[in-house]
Design an enzyme around this catalytic site. Structure first.
Site, mmCIF file in Angstrom:
data_model
loop_
_atom_site.group_PDB
_atom_site.id
_atom_site.type_symbol
_atom_site.label_atom_id
_atom_site.label_comp_id
_atom_site.label_asym_id
_atom_site.label_seq_id
_atom_site.Cartn_x
_atom_site.Cartn_y
_atom_site.Cartn_z
ATOM 1 C CG ASP A 8 -1.942 -1.134 1.282
ATOM 2 O OD1 ASP A 8 -1.878 -1.852 0.322
ATOM 3 O OD2 ASP A 8 -2.855 -1.199 2.153
ATOM 4 C CG ASP A 46 -6.567 0.161 1.386
ATOM 5 O OD1 ASP A 46 -6.769 -1.099 1.482
ATOM 6 O OD2 ASP A 46 -6.892 1.232 1.824
ATOM 7 C CG HIS A 48 -11.360 1.140 0.408
ATOM 8 N ND1 HIS A 48 -11.165 -0.194 0.899
ATOM 9 C CD2 HIS A 48 -10.313 1.765 1.133
ATOM 10 C CE1 HIS A 48 -10.261 -0.519 1.849
ATOM 11 N NE2 HIS A 48 -9.689 0.664 1.953
ATOM 12 C CG HIS A 81 -8.472 5.191 2.871
ATOM 13 N ND1 HIS A 81 -9.169 4.950 3.739
ATOM 14 C CD2 HIS A 81 -8.014 3.949 2.743
ATOM 15 C CE1 HIS A 81 -9.309 3.825 4.052
ATOM 16 N NE2 HIS A 81 -8.491 3.121 3.507
ATOM 17 C CE LYS A 106 -3.976 -4.167 1.550
ATOM 18 N NZ LYS A 106 -4.858 -3.134 2.167
ATOM 19 C CB CYS A 151 -2.076 -2.535 5.187
ATOM 20 S SG CYS A 151 -3.733 -2.129 5.104
HETATM 21 C C1 VGL Z 1 -4.621 0.804 5.817
HETATM 22 C C2 VGL Z 1 -6.128 1.492 7.283
HETATM 23 C C3 VGL Z 1 -7.089 1.428 6.259
HETATM 24 C C4 VGL Z 1 -2.961 0.339 5.606
HETATM 25 C C5 VGL Z 1 -5.548 0.761 4.817
HETATM 26 O O1 VGL Z 1 -2.768 0.562 4.396
HETATM 27 O O2 VGL Z 1 -2.423 0.235 6.668
HETATM 28 N N1 VGL Z 1 -4.776 1.318 6.998
HETATM 29 N N2 VGL Z 1 -6.812 1.137 5.010
HETATM 30 ZN ZN ZN Z 2 -8.217 1.000 3.534
#
Ligand code: VGL
Ligand code: ZN
Length: 206
Positions: A8, A46, A48, A81, A106, A151
């Protein structure tokens, strides 16, 4: 066979981003240097949908940082995000992507979050990363990226549980630190699970 997993390293997790991790951009040069030492590099993303249930904005009256129950699981609520198609979901400027063999998105199911690059938080569905690495003959993974306490940690714990020798590079990660000691706690939790914690210098000079 060893693989480097970049977790990420996306614009929304860098300073100025929607879920900015303090000093998050410090992981970019380390990720780039480490890539030169690996024959296989993969990345998680990440990714979403806008209606994702981990977003506080999708729960009227709730603020980021609050915890709700989502389908039986504790869910921290986050700022919006890494929305699919947004610039925040893109990989960091300056992150070398030419060696990345495969991207594993993901958090695409609006009803469940996915901190790990291998499974959603309920371990209900796999992303394909585990099978991919096994097909490539990978036995050891080295992990860097964002964020240490979410993550990175859950990706490392799943890697270890799937039977990979697992190394996390602490200086190649930065933490969200909702609590100020979350970085240290995450490192301790990973070590307790049998994950090796190895500084980038030792890998680059080794
Ligand atoms: C993450 C919070 C929400 C991360 C991703 O990449 O650590 N943290 N989504
Ligand atoms: Zn996230």
């Amino acid at each position: 066979m060893e693989a480097l997993i970049l977790v990420d390293i996306q614009r929304d997790f860098l300073p100025g981003g929607a879920l900015a991790v303090t000093d998050g951009d410090a992981v970019i040069p380390i990720a780039n240097q480490l890539q030169l030492h690996f024959d296989l590099v993969v990345t998680t993303q990440d990714f979403h949908p806008a209606n994702h249930q981990s977003f506080a904005a999708n729960h009227p009256g709730k603020q980021p940082g609050e915890v709700i129950q989502l389908d039986g699981l504790d869910q921290v609520l986050w700022p919006v995000h890494c929305v699919q198609g947004s610039t925040g979901a893109e990989f960091a400027d300056g992150l070398h992507m030419d060696k990345v063999a495969q991207i594993f998105p993901k958090g695409t199911d609006p009803e469940i979050d996915s901190y790990s690059g291998f499974f959603d938080n309920g371990h209900r569905k796999a992303t394909g990363l585990g099978d991919y690495l096994k097909e490539k003959g990978v036995t050891k993974v080295v992990i860097v990226g964002l964020a240490t306490d979410y993550c990175v940690k859950f990706t490392a714990l799943d890697a270890k549980q799937l039977g990979f020798e697992t190394v996390v590079v602490p200086d190649g990660t930065r933490a969200v630190n909702l609590q100020s000691d979350d970085f240290d706690k995450a490192i301790q939790e990973m070590e307790a699970a049998g994950i090796q914690v190895v500084h980038s210098e030792a890998l680059l000079n080794g």
